[in-house]
Structure formats: structure tokens, C-alpha cells
Design a protein around this motif. Structure first.
Motif, PDB file in Angstrom:
ATOM      1  N   ASN A  44     -42.275  -6.097  42.926  1.00  0.00           N
ATOM      2  CA  ASN A  44     -42.045  -7.028  41.981  1.00  0.00           C
ATOM      3  C   ASN A  44     -43.466  -7.017  40.917  1.00  0.00           C
ATOM      4  OD1 ASN A  44     -41.845  -8.771  40.075  1.00  0.00           O
ATOM      5  ND2 ASN A  44     -41.073 -10.330  41.377  1.00  0.00           N
ATOM      6  N   ALA A  45     -43.357  -6.342  39.930  1.00  0.00           N
ATOM      7  CA  ALA A  45     -44.440  -6.017  39.107  1.00  0.00           C
ATOM      8  C   ALA A  45     -45.225  -7.330  38.560  1.00  0.00           C
ATOM      9  CB  ALA A  45     -44.341  -5.019  37.896  1.00  0.00           C
ATOM     10  N   LEU A  46     -44.445  -8.444  38.646  1.00  0.00           N
ATOM     11  CA  LEU A  46     -44.666  -9.806  37.951  1.00  0.00           C
ATOM     12  C   LEU A  46     -45.455 -10.633  39.175  1.00  0.00           C
ATOM     13  CD1 LEU A  46     -41.830 -10.723  35.609  1.00  0.00           C
ATOM     14  CD2 LEU A  46     -43.550  -9.175  35.176  1.00  0.00           C
ATOM     15  N   GLY A 138     -34.808  -7.012  39.119  1.00  0.00           N
ATOM     16  CA  GLY A 138     -35.153  -8.097  38.016  1.00  0.00           C
ATOM     17  C   GLY A 138     -35.669  -7.621  36.966  1.00  0.00           C
ATOM     18  N   GLY A 139     -35.823  -6.108  37.012  1.00  0.00           N
ATOM     19  CA  GLY A 139     -36.292  -5.530  35.719  1.00  0.00           C
ATOM     20  C   GLY A 139     -37.647  -4.800  35.585  1.00  0.00           C
ATOM     21  N   TYR A 140     -38.750  -5.415  36.591  1.00  0.00           N
ATOM     22  CA  TYR A 140     -40.016  -4.991  36.522  1.00  0.00           C
ATOM     23  C   TYR A 140     -40.327  -4.490  37.851  1.00  0.00           C
ATOM     24  CZ  TYR A 140     -39.375  -7.302  32.005  1.00  0.00           C
ATOM     25  OH  TYR A 140     -39.022  -7.660  30.540  1.00  0.00           O
ATOM     26  N   VAL A 141     -40.612  -3.441  38.219  1.00  0.00           N
ATOM     27  CA  VAL A 141     -41.047  -2.770  39.459  1.00  0.00           C
ATOM     28  C   VAL A 141     -42.301  -1.987  39.465  1.00  0.00           C
ATOM     29  CG1 VAL A 141     -40.103  -1.537  41.377  1.00  0.00           C
ATOM     30  CG2 VAL A 141     -38.782  -2.878  40.442  1.00  0.00           C
ATOM     31  N   ALA A 142     -43.155  -2.390  40.141  1.00  0.00           N
ATOM     32  CA  ALA A 142     -44.661  -1.830  39.975  1.00  0.00           C
ATOM     33  C   ALA A 142     -44.460  -0.814  41.108  1.00  0.00           C
ATOM     34  CB  ALA A 142     -45.606  -2.638  40.319  1.00  0.00           C
TER      35      ALA A 142
END
Length: 353
Positions: A44-46, A138-142
Motif C-alpha cells: 500500500n503506497a499510502l 485500493g488504487g495506489y500500490v508502491a
């Protein structure tokens, strides 16, 4: 930790597997997945803790930025302060695809994801499995490459498992990767766009869309001493276990020099390997000889390079010699990207025949 491995097909998305993998990432876990470039290690990038888990799993320094992967064009607006016109032109031309853009980050992206920088690297991959996973997560993957830091990036899931088994929650096995080298990275935070890492999207292709683009001088040498903005630019990368030396020069002299060195190393009891091309492999003498492909079809070499370096490890080769791709690097196309990765794999150890 037990690492679950699930076979997936790009043309037939396994929705149940995507939901399971997406939930793992939402909970702060890690999932390795195929992209069109190399396998990525996604979190999760966030979530700062998820980024820290990525660094820990890879043994990667935490000041080395991660790329944030998105699955919808509009999602870029949430993670950057502004999306300048050149960025949107490039996105329209090359996304989904193997292009990463560096822009000024928004407060939504934690510094743990950007290596402490005020910039963020963003890309929308062109692999359907990757896009489905990112949406489910969820749309933001690091996601950096799914290998132990410093080793060749994985283009097959078996090499992901070799490095990551027991360290991450899941591996999505999508078979062999199509391109085989990481995405092109272009920095759009300066007045003139700068290529920081070459890849499938070439300088010429970028300039056809946005005009003049410069190339970082460090791409084909051992750095400029400046602090890096791009993922993977600060530390030694892509290295096999064996000592790799690149030999440059004319075709005949290169073959002669590599054979001379290989014979000497074999006399010393070393297991030698040679990276040639389709038109030269029959002239070499070594314990293991591999063709990287056809010089006239650079995509074959790009796709094979990391796999070959991993195979040398599998076969216990401890001294490796490779032909150079200097001339190809000067003519455009993927040659520059190939030579960039080969130089980094060799620790910039290149000698003239």
C-alpha cells in the motif's frame, strides 16, 4: 511466514485471486505480481508501514524511492501537487505502459514511500493482471522489483520465490515477463525533462510527444555524485553472484579477448560463463555460453538479460564475460537501456579488447 503462490493469466483475470491479493495489500501485507517490465513487489503506497515492509523484504535502503503504481489516469491527481501539460501528454501517449514519471508529490503520499523526497515516481503499468491487482488493492500500490536488493530483477516467478519465499504474503505467477527491463523514468520537475533511467520508451519516442528531452549523464557511467531522484539509481543493481566483466571493441577482438580470459580462468579452476549474441556464441570457449539474442532485435536481448544472469547463478558460474552493447546504445532504441543495466550489473567494470 508462508508465501502463497497463485498462477494467473493476463488474458483471463482470476477475480478471486485479485480480491485475496488486494485484501492482503489493504491490510498492510506484500504481494509480488507480474508487470510488462519485471515482477513488482507491491504494498500500500499510502501506508508508511507497508513501504517499510517492502524495504525490509528486499534489504533495500530506505532512501531509495519506490514507484507508485496506479490503475486509472485520474488517480494521478490525488498523489501529485500538479500534473503539468507534458506529463499528461506523455500519460496519454504511453499509459498504460512502461513509463514512470517523476513529479512533485502531494501530502497523500508518505515520505516513507518516496525515500524522503518531495517528489514521487508514478506509473500506470500495461499488464492486465497488474491493473486488476492495483484496483483491488485500493488504487495506489508502491512496487519496486520483486528481488533481493542488488540482484538481477526477476522476469520469472521462480526467481521471485527464490528471493522472497517466507518474506512476503503472496506471489502471483504470471509466467515470463514480456519486456524484461524496468520502465523508462523521466523527471518532469525540472524546466527540461530528463531521462533518469532508460527503458522501452526511448528518448526519440518521448521527444515525438513533448519536444526536447535530456538524458542524465550518469546513465552510461558511474554516477555524477548528485543525489538521485529515481528508484534504483543510487546503489549497485542487477548483479549476478559471479564477477562480471564487459569487454568492448571490434567483434573479432572481443571474441579473442574473452576466450583468452576464459581459458585462463578455467585453468585456475574457475567456472566461467560468457554472454554473447546469436552470431557469436559458436566462437566462444567457456563452461557456460549463452546468447542474449539478436543485435538487430534489441527486444530479444532486453528480455533475456536478467534471466541469463540468474541462470549463471543457478549453474554456479563465478566468472562471467559479456560482449558490450556500446554501439547499440548510441543508436537509440533499447540499446541504451540494455547497456545501462549491464554496466550496473558489472559494477561498471568494462575493459577494451
Amino acid at each position: 511466514m508462508e508465501t502463497k503462490i497463485i498462477p494467473v493469466e493476463e488474458g483471463n483475470i482470476n477475480k478471486a485471486a485479485m480480491r485475496e491479493a488486494g485484501e492482503i495489500i489493504k491490510r498492510g501485507g506484500l504481494v509480488a505480481f507480474p508487470t510488462e517490465t519485471v515482477y513488482g513487489l507491491g504494498g500500500n503506497a499510502l501506508d508508511e508501514s507497508a513501504s517499510e515492509k517492502i524495504y525490509h523484504a528486499k534489504g533495500r535502503p530506505s532512501d531509495n524511492p519506490l514507484i507508485v503504481h496506479i490503475c486509472r489516469m485520474e488517480d494521478i491527481y490525488a498523489i501529485v501537487r500538479e500534473a503539468p501539460e507534458p506529463a499528461m501528454k506523455l500519460a496519454e501517449a504511453f499509459w498504460p505502459g512502461p513509463l514512470t514519471m517523476i513529479l512533485w508529490k502531494s501530502d497523500k503520499i508518505p515520505y516513507a514511500t518516496t525515500g524522503g523526497l518531495d517528489t514521487v515516481a508514478v506509473r500506470m503499468p500495461g499488464h492486465k493482471t497488474a491493473l486488476a491487482l492495483i484496483e483491488a488493492a485500493g488504487g495506489y500500490v508502491a512496487a519496486p522489483s520483486a528481488n533481493t536488493s542488488g540482484k538481477p530483477s526477476p522476469t520469472l516467478a521462480k526467481y521471485v520465490a527464490e528471493d522472497m519465499d517466507g518474506r512476503i504474503d503472496m506471489i502471483l505467477d504470471g509466467g515470463e515477463i514480456e519486456i524484461g527491463l524496468e520502465s523508462t523514468i523521466v523527471d518532469l520537475t525540472e524546466k527540461t525533462p530528463v531521462i533518469l533511467r532508460p527503458g522501452y520508451i526511448t528518448k526519440e519516442m518521448l521527444e515525438n510527444v513533448i519536444g526536447h528531452v535530456e538524458t542524465d549523464k550518469a546513465i552510461l557511467n558511474n554516477g555524477t555524485g548528485q543525489a538521485p531522484k529515481a528508484p534504483g539509481m543510487k546503489y549497485k543493481h542487477y548483479a549476478p553472484k559471479g564477477e562480471l566483466t564487459i569487454i568492448s571493441g571490434s567483434r573479432g577482438k572481443v571474441i579473442e579477448e574473452i576466450n583468452k580470459r576464459s581459458r585462463e580462468m578455467r585453468r585456475r579452476g574457475e567456472k566461467t560463463g560468457i554472454i554473447g549474441t546469436d552470431d557469436t556464441v559458436d566462437f566462444y570457449e567457456a563452461d557456460v555460453i549463452k546468447s542474449a539474442g539478436n543485435r538487430e532485435e534489441e527486444a530479444t536481448i532486453a528480455r533475456a538479460l536478467y534471466r541469463i544472469l540468474r541462470e549463471f547463478d543457478d549453474e554456479g558460474v563465478n566468472v562471467i564475460y559479456s560482449e558490450s552493447f556500446e554501439e547499440t546504445a548510441k543508436t537509440g532504441g533499447m540499446g541504451q537501456a540494455i547497456m545501462n543495466r549491464l554496466l550496473k550489473a558489472a559494477g561498471y567494470h568494462i575493459e577494451k579488447a
